[in-house]
Design a protein around this motif. Sequence first.
Motif, short mmCIF file in Angstrom:
data_model
loop_
_atom_site.label_atom_id
_atom_site.label_comp_id
_atom_site.label_asym_id
_atom_site.label_seq_id
_atom_site.Cartn_x
_atom_site.Cartn_y
_atom_site.Cartn_z
N ILE A 35 -5.94 10.02 -4.85
CA ILE A 35 -5.17 8.77 -4.84
C ILE A 35 -3.89 8.95 -4.03
CG2 ILE A 35 -3.82 7.16 -6.27
CD1 ILE A 35 -5.95 7.59 -8.46
N ARG A 60 -4.57 8.99 -0.29
CA ARG A 60 -4.73 7.66 0.29
C ARG A 60 -3.37 6.95 0.42
NH1 ARG A 60 -7.52 4.17 -2.66
NH2 ARG A 60 -7.95 5.45 -4.51
N THR A 102 0.39 10.00 -12.43
CA THR A 102 -0.59 10.44 -11.43
C THR A 102 -0.05 11.58 -10.60
OG1 THR A 102 -1.50 8.19 -11.34
CG2 THR A 102 -2.05 9.66 -9.51
N CYS A 134 -1.60 5.45 3.91
CA CYS A 134 -1.00 4.12 4.04
C CYS A 134 0.44 4.21 4.55
CB CYS A 134 -1.02 3.40 2.70
SG CYS A 134 -2.67 3.03 2.06
N GLU A 140 0.83 -1.20 0.00
CA GLU A 140 0.00 0.00 0.00
C GLU A 140 0.87 1.26 0.00
OE1 GLU A 140 -2.07 -3.25 2.40
OE2 GLU A 140 -0.06 -2.37 2.28
N ARG A 190 -1.86 1.06 -9.85
CA ARG A 190 -3.02 0.17 -9.91
C ARG A 190 -4.30 0.92 -9.56
NH1 ARG A 190 -2.65 -4.38 -5.70
NH2 ARG A 190 -3.28 -2.63 -4.38
N GLU A 191 -4.26 1.76 -8.52
CA GLU A 191 -5.43 2.54 -8.15
C GLU A 191 -5.82 3.51 -9.27
OE1 GLU A 191 -7.26 2.34 -4.97
OE2 GLU A 191 -6.22 0.43 -5.32
N SER A 192 -4.82 4.05 -9.94
CA SER A 192 -5.08 4.97 -11.05
C SER A 192 -5.77 4.25 -12.19
CB SER A 192 -3.77 5.60 -11.52
OG SER A 192 -3.15 6.33 -10.48
N GLY A 205 -7.50 1.52 -11.95
CA GLY A 205 -8.83 1.13 -11.49
C GLY A 205 -9.83 2.25 -11.59
N LEU A 206 -9.41 3.45 -11.17
CA LEU A 206 -10.32 4.60 -11.25
C LEU A 206 -10.62 4.94 -12.70
CD1 LEU A 206 -11.89 6.83 -9.85
CD2 LEU A 206 -9.79 8.20 -9.85
N TRP A 254 1.07 0.41 -6.25
CA TRP A 254 -0.28 0.61 -5.68
C TRP A 254 -0.91 1.86 -6.28
CZ3 TRP A 254 -2.75 4.39 -2.90
CH2 TRP A 254 -3.91 4.03 -2.20
N ILE A 255 -0.16 2.95 -6.36
CA ILE A 255 -0.68 4.18 -6.95
C ILE A 255 -1.07 3.94 -8.41
CG2 ILE A 255 -0.07 6.53 -7.66
CD1 ILE A 255 1.74 6.62 -5.14
#
Length: 315
Positions: free
Chosen positions: A222, A225, A208, A229, A145, A153-155, A157-158, A150-151
């Motif tokens: 993002i 978050r 990002t 973490c 995290e 992947r979250e990007s 995903g969004l 992680w950043i």
Amino acid sequence: MEYVLALDAGGTKTLAAMADASGAVTSLRAGPSLDPTAQENWQDLFLEMVAPALQKPGLKAAVAGLPFHDELLALSARQSELASQVLPCPVLVQNDVRIAFDGAFAGAAGVLVLSGTGSMAWASLNGTNDPHYRIGGWGDGFGDEGSAFWIGRESLGLASMALDGRSDAMPFAHALLAEMGLAEHQLIDWVYGVENRRSSIAAIARITAGLADQGVSDAREILDRACDCLAAHVSAAQRRLDAGSSLPWSYAGGVFANAYVLNGVCDRVGSRPVSPVLPPVGGAVLRAAQLAGWNTDKAFIEGLSMSLNEAFQSI
């Protein structure tokens, strides 16, 4: 001339340094990652990185900070076995975050939080008999995290949710795709077609971060978050040591090069970090020098720091 060898291998690249007993760095080279979960030929790459050290006499000791060491047991054994077979000197293989800790504090107590391709914290009071604790570092399958992966992947995903109409983040999705040079229909093909998915997705964190610097709110959310973490890593480490918030903390890894992230973690932890005494590869040099039985006093550390700063200018 006597010298030591140090390797700092992260999820994206590897640094190999050689230094003499005065702390002067005689060689600093960059190479590909030795991540065994992403590089099937990691053993061949290891041999390439240490080859120059085998071509001259005087190698007294070596320390290698390698990804996933002491995490994946069978793999850790292979890493240690390879290093011992190849290097004709006392050799120590450590987790790459452990050598970052050694560099950051150079023998002092503290908490080191690393956020590069992956994320992890390492903490110890650093006395002779004090334990060392690892926090995080569970890998990209269900951890890491706050890391670049992680950043990224979250990007993604969004962005995918926005493209589906499941989110109102379409401006972010369009900006991300534009920076990646992709059309909407190419995104899934890109993700599952890249040769090294872990490092490729981690590289999206830079995009990002750039969008966050431009004021894009979804990108900042993002990163916020991610800050949550990473600050939690520090707090958990301080609790493990029963040392409270007074214990100094420091950082390593490319994610912390972003001022928004660094300042965000500081706000959440409630204190500023101490500047690392040495970079991670310097931590490996320091451990190798100690393994060789050299004097690693303040003068050695200061000389090593200055020499590394100069050497970094050439790579």
